[in-house]
Write a protein that holds these residues in place. Sequence first.
Motif, PDB file in Angstrom:
ATOM      1  N   SER A  91       0.827  -1.204   0.000  1.00  0.00           N
ATOM      2  CA  SER A  91       0.000   0.000   0.000  1.00  0.00           C
ATOM      3  C   SER A  91       0.867   1.262   0.000  1.00  0.00           C
ATOM      4  O   SER A  91       1.865   1.355   0.709  1.00  0.00           O
ATOM      5  CB  SER A  91      -0.921   0.023   1.226  1.00  0.00           C
ATOM      6  OG  SER A  91      -1.647   1.229   1.270  1.00  0.00           O
ATOM      7  N   LYS A  92       0.449   2.213  -0.825  1.00  0.00           N
ATOM      8  CA  LYS A  92       1.123   3.517  -0.837  1.00  0.00           C
ATOM      9  C   LYS A  92       0.489   4.478   0.154  1.00  0.00           C
ATOM     10  O   LYS A  92       0.853   5.647   0.212  1.00  0.00           O
ATOM     11  CB  LYS A  92       1.084   4.123  -2.236  1.00  0.00           C
ATOM     12  CG  LYS A  92      -0.318   4.370  -2.778  1.00  0.00           C
ATOM     13  CD  LYS A  92      -0.258   4.936  -4.195  1.00  0.00           C
ATOM     14  CE  LYS A  92      -1.660   5.166  -4.760  1.00  0.00           C
ATOM     15  NZ  LYS A  92      -1.616   5.689  -6.144  1.00  0.00           N
ATOM     16  N   TYR A  93      -0.492   3.977   0.918  1.00  0.00           N
ATOM     17  CA  TYR A  93      -1.199   4.813   1.885  1.00  0.00           C
ATOM     18  C   TYR A  93      -0.726   4.559   3.310  1.00  0.00           C
ATOM     19  O   TYR A  93      -1.355   5.009   4.258  1.00  0.00           O
ATOM     20  CB  TYR A  93      -2.704   4.594   1.763  1.00  0.00           C
ATOM     21  CG  TYR A  93      -3.217   4.733   0.360  1.00  0.00           C
ATOM     22  CD1 TYR A  93      -3.195   5.968  -0.288  1.00  0.00           C
ATOM     23  CD2 TYR A  93      -3.689   3.629  -0.341  1.00  0.00           C
ATOM     24  CE1 TYR A  93      -3.648   6.093  -1.595  1.00  0.00           C
ATOM     25  CE2 TYR A  93      -4.153   3.738  -1.641  1.00  0.00           C
ATOM     26  CZ  TYR A  93      -4.123   4.971  -2.260  1.00  0.00           C
ATOM     27  OH  TYR A  93      -4.564   5.101  -3.560  1.00  0.00           O
TER      28      TYR A  93
END
Length: 277
Positions: free
Chosen positions: A101-103
Amino acid sequence: KINIITSPSLDCPLEMDNFQIPDTNQQTTILIYTDGSKTKHGLGAGVAIFQADSNNKFQPIITQSYKLPDYSTVFQAEVEAIKHGATLALEISEKTKDNLSKYGDISRHTFHFISDSKASLMAIHKRTNNSKTVLNCINNLKLLLNHNPITLNWIKAHNNHPGNELADFLAKKGTNPTPPTLGPPQNNLPVTVYTPFPKPYINNLINTAINKKWNKKWLSSTEYRQTKIFFPNITPIKTRSLLRLDRNSFGMAARWLTGHCFLNRHNNLLNPNKYPN
């Protein structure tokens, strides 16, 4: 026949007071605004997912529009928006689990679903329903619940709330006649989704077919001379008006409409010797 479907229980709160962004724990909060819309072009749904930045200001991280079939209802659009919001949230949660995840790490985040449709929220939260659209939405939310806690929240529509206004914009974008994409989102174009046929739509198809066949038979008949003066074509509205009459009034109307009311022509048919004219 109405099929009562027992819904899997949702272990999440339902808040029907006007939603307010939490003052605390912003860094472990995900806001999912959803909306459905109907315009002259058709029906659409929109999802806007917000996450707090380093300054604790919520910013949109995912926005998506969906195009629904023209036979769908606004209620279905509202529920579909929540369902696809859960799908997008689940993708984020699963990527976090796989460290993709880039979050960031959202394994401890709470997902707040925010909709301006009380009807859809209440339908999702109640124990039984007869809507496959609602059941599909509940199943998606249940999958998300296996990863993160969620809440369902109502917000007043068109109240200048940025998240709700963005979801409304995306839902209207979904109704745009621009050809939507099929499959995964591409360049944020609307994605086509399909909903079960709503019961009113099915009933309308059946009634239209019956009335068409009935009218064809009526027009081809050489009988009912006097009734056709009043009913040159079948008219369901007139028919329903007659059926609402009391017994005596209906009997009188039927006699006048059919000519069986002892006026000269009918008397002549019964006894031409006594009534020659």
